[in-house]
Write a protein that holds these residues in place. Structure first.
Motif, PDB file in Angstrom:
ATOM      1  N   TYR A 111      15.860  -3.126  -0.741  1.00  0.00           N
ATOM      2  CA  TYR A 111      14.656  -3.948  -0.666  1.00  0.00           C
ATOM      3  C   TYR A 111      14.571  -4.692   0.660  1.00  0.00           C
ATOM      4  CZ  TYR A 111      10.942  -7.113  -2.081  1.00  0.00           C
ATOM      5  OH  TYR A 111       9.758  -7.801  -2.162  1.00  0.00           O
ATOM      6  N   VAL A 112      15.711  -5.098   1.215  1.00  0.00           N
ATOM      7  CA  VAL A 112      15.664  -5.927   2.419  1.00  0.00           C
ATOM      8  C   VAL A 112      15.922  -5.146   3.701  1.00  0.00           C
ATOM      9  CG1 VAL A 112      16.320  -7.983   1.121  1.00  0.00           C
ATOM     10  CG2 VAL A 112      18.101  -6.601   2.248  1.00  0.00           C
ATOM     11  N   THR A 113      16.502  -3.958   3.603  1.00  0.00           N
ATOM     12  CA  THR A 113      16.876  -3.265   4.823  1.00  0.00           C
ATOM     13  C   THR A 113      15.640  -2.799   5.601  1.00  0.00           C
ATOM     14  OG1 THR A 113      18.360  -1.580   5.717  1.00  0.00           O
ATOM     15  CG2 THR A 113      16.998  -0.914   3.859  1.00  0.00           C
ATOM     16  N   ARG A 114      15.731  -2.856   6.903  1.00  0.00           N
ATOM     17  CA  ARG A 114      14.684  -2.401   7.813  1.00  0.00           C
ATOM     18  C   ARG A 114      15.358  -1.833   9.053  1.00  0.00           C
ATOM     19  NH1 ARG A 114      12.538  -3.746   3.828  1.00  0.00           N
ATOM     20  NH2 ARG A 114      10.569  -4.877   3.498  1.00  0.00           N
ATOM     21  N   PRO A 115      14.764  -0.846   9.707  1.00  0.00           N
ATOM     22  CA  PRO A 115      13.502  -0.237   9.329  1.00  0.00           C
ATOM     23  C   PRO A 115      13.704   0.963   8.421  1.00  0.00           C
ATOM     24  CG  PRO A 115      14.186   0.602  11.443  1.00  0.00           C
ATOM     25  CD  PRO A 115      15.250  -0.365  11.003  1.00  0.00           C
ATOM     26  N   TYR A 116      12.664   1.354   7.723  1.00  0.00           N
ATOM     27  CA  TYR A 116      12.641   2.629   7.051  1.00  0.00           C
ATOM     28  C   TYR A 116      12.187   3.675   8.079  1.00  0.00           C
ATOM     29  CZ  TYR A 116      13.626   1.206   2.274  1.00  0.00           C
ATOM     30  OH  TYR A 116      14.251   0.775   1.135  1.00  0.00           O
ATOM     31  N   ASN A 117      12.856   4.815   8.061  1.00  0.00           N
ATOM     32  CA  ASN A 117      12.640   5.793   9.135  1.00  0.00           C
ATOM     33  C   ASN A 117      11.553   6.823   8.845  1.00  0.00           C
ATOM     34  OD1 ASN A 117      16.075   5.520   9.053  1.00  0.00           O
ATOM     35  ND2 ASN A 117      14.916   4.870  10.851  1.00  0.00           N
ATOM     36  N   TYR A 118      11.349   7.122   7.574  1.00  0.00           N
ATOM     37  CA  TYR A 118      10.410   8.175   7.204  1.00  0.00           C
ATOM     38  C   TYR A 118       9.323   7.591   6.305  1.00  0.00           C
ATOM     39  CZ  TYR A 118      14.349  10.911   8.815  1.00  0.00           C
ATOM     40  OH  TYR A 118      15.364  11.417   9.572  1.00  0.00           O
ATOM     41  N   TRP A 119       8.074   7.932   6.637  1.00  0.00           N
ATOM     42  CA  TRP A 119       6.935   7.355   5.945  1.00  0.00           C
ATOM     43  C   TRP A 119       5.919   8.429   5.574  1.00  0.00           C
ATOM     44  CZ3 TRP A 119       6.408   2.132   4.849  1.00  0.00           C
ATOM     45  CH2 TRP A 119       7.356   1.284   5.438  1.00  0.00           C
ATOM     46  N   GLY A 120       5.248   8.198   4.447  1.00  0.00           N
ATOM     47  CA  GLY A 120       4.108   9.019   4.110  1.00  0.00           C
ATOM     48  C   GLY A 120       2.847   8.471   4.753  1.00  0.00           C
ATOM     49  N   GLN A 121       1.721   9.147   4.496  1.00  0.00           N
ATOM     50  CA  GLN A 121       0.458   8.770   5.123  1.00  0.00           C
ATOM     51  C   GLN A 121      -0.286   7.706   4.323  1.00  0.00           C
ATOM     52  OE1 GLN A 121       0.803  11.290   3.115  1.00  0.00           O
ATOM     53  NE2 GLN A 121      -0.967  11.140   1.755  1.00  0.00           N
ATOM     54  N   GLY A 122       0.135   7.469   3.086  1.00  0.00           N
ATOM     55  CA  GLY A 122      -0.464   6.427   2.264  1.00  0.00           C
ATOM     56  C   GLY A 122      -1.469   6.964   1.267  1.00  0.00           C
ATOM     57  N   THR A 123      -1.632   6.218   0.183  1.00  0.00           N
ATOM     58  CA  THR A 123      -2.650   6.529  -0.816  1.00  0.00           C
ATOM     59  C   THR A 123      -3.283   5.205  -1.256  1.00  0.00           C
ATOM     60  OG1 THR A 123      -3.097   7.689  -2.911  1.00  0.00           O
ATOM     61  CG2 THR A 123      -1.027   6.463  -2.783  1.00  0.00           C
ATOM     62  N   GLN A 124      -4.614   5.194  -1.335  1.00  0.00           N
ATOM     63  CA  GLN A 124      -5.344   3.956  -1.596  1.00  0.00           C
ATOM     64  C   GLN A 124      -5.407   3.653  -3.085  1.00  0.00           C
ATOM     65  OE1 GLN A 124      -6.716   1.701   0.614  1.00  0.00           O
ATOM     66  NE2 GLN A 124      -7.248   0.443  -1.164  1.00  0.00           N
ATOM     67  N   VAL A 125      -5.122   2.411  -3.426  1.00  0.00           N
ATOM     68  CA  VAL A 125      -5.271   1.917  -4.798  1.00  0.00           C
ATOM     69  C   VAL A 125      -6.266   0.764  -4.770  1.00  0.00           C
ATOM     70  CG1 VAL A 125      -4.119   0.742  -6.709  1.00  0.00           C
ATOM     71  CG2 VAL A 125      -2.970   2.617  -5.518  1.00  0.00           C
ATOM     72  N   THR A 126      -7.318   0.870  -5.566  1.00  0.00           N
ATOM     73  CA  THR A 126      -8.335  -0.168  -5.641  1.00  0.00           C
ATOM     74  C   THR A 126      -8.486  -0.600  -7.096  1.00  0.00           C
ATOM     75  OG1 THR A 126      -9.516   0.774  -3.757  1.00  0.00           O
ATOM     76  CG2 THR A 126     -10.728  -0.779  -5.148  1.00  0.00           C
ATOM     77  N   VAL A 127      -8.323  -1.904  -7.330  1.00  0.00           N
ATOM     78  CA  VAL A 127      -8.418  -2.446  -8.680  1.00  0.00           C
ATOM     79  C   VAL A 127      -9.596  -3.417  -8.726  1.00  0.00           C
ATOM     80  CG1 VAL A 127      -7.221  -3.622 -10.548  1.00  0.00           C
ATOM     81  CG2 VAL A 127      -5.921  -2.255  -8.899  1.00  0.00           C
ATOM     82  N   SER A 128     -10.551  -3.150  -9.587  1.00  0.00           N
ATOM     83  CA  SER A 128     -11.742  -3.998  -9.689  1.00  0.00           C
ATOM     84  C   SER A 128     -11.627  -4.920 -10.902  1.00  0.00           C
ATOM     85  CB  SER A 128     -12.995  -3.142  -9.800  1.00  0.00           C
ATOM     86  OG  SER A 128     -12.898  -2.286 -10.922  1.00  0.00           O
ATOM     87  N   SER A 129     -12.244  -6.081 -10.767  1.00  0.00           N
ATOM     88  CA  SER A 129     -12.157  -7.075 -11.846  1.00  0.00           C
ATOM     89  C   SER A 129     -13.268  -6.901 -12.866  1.00  0.00           C
ATOM     90  CB  SER A 129     -12.227  -8.477 -11.251  1.00  0.00           C
ATOM     91  OG  SER A 129     -13.415  -8.628 -10.503  1.00  0.00           O
TER      92      SER A 129
END
Length: 129
Positions: A111-129
Motif C-alpha cells: 500500500y505504501v511502496t512507490r513507485p509502481y512500475n507497470y500501469w494500465g490505461q484506466g477504466t472510468q467509474v461514475t457513481v450518480s446520486s
C-alpha cells in the motif's frame, strides 16, 4: 515487460456494484505487489487496495468493508469488487504492479511502496446520486 489492461468500469447509481478486472500479459513470478489506484478530476491519484504475491490485502479507509481486491493467478487477472458505491467513488481506476523484495512484501508494504512500475490505461467509474 508487463502489460495491464483494465475493464469493467461504467456508470451506476449510488448503492450499486461494479467489478473491475485487470488482465496481466504474463504470469508474475516471484514476489510482487498488485494494486488499484484511482484519480478523480482535480485530485491526486490515491491508492485504493493492494494485494501481494502471497494474497495479503490492504485497503484505504475510504473503501474498507465495501471493496474487495482479489487475484486469479491461473487467469493472470486482478479484480476489484466494488459494492455500496458512493458518488465520491467516481474516478478513473488504474491497476498497477511492482516487483518487491521477498523479505519485505506484505499488504501494508504494497500500500505504501512507490513507485509502481507497470500501469494500465484506466477504466472510468461514475457513481450518480
Amino acid at each position: 515487460q508487463v502489460q495491464l489492461v483494465e475493464s469493467g468500469g461504467g456508470s451506476v447509481q449510488a448503492g450499486g456494484s461494479l467489478r473491475l478486472s485487470c488482465a496481466v500479459s504474463s504470469y508474475l513470478y516471484g514476489s510482487y505487489c498488485m494494486a488499484w489506484f484511482r484519480q478523480a478530476p482535480g485530485k491526486e491519484r490515491e491508492g485504493v487496495a493492494t494485494i501481494d504475491s502471497n494474497g495479503a490485502t490492504y485497503y484505504a479507509d475510504a473503501v474498507k468493508d465495501r471493496f474487495t481486491i482479489s487475484k486469479d493467478n491461473a487467469k493472470n487477472t486482478l479484480y476489484l469488487q466494488m459494492d455500496s458505491l458512493k458518488p465520491e467513488d467516481t474516478a478513473m481506476y488504474y491497476c498497477a504492479v511492482v516487483f518487491a523484495p521477498t523479505d519485505r512484501v506484505s499488504g501494508a508494504y504494497c500500500y505504501v511502496t512507490r513507485p509502481y512500475n507497470y500501469w494500465g490505461q484506466g477504466t472510468q467509474v461514475t457513481v450518480s446520486s
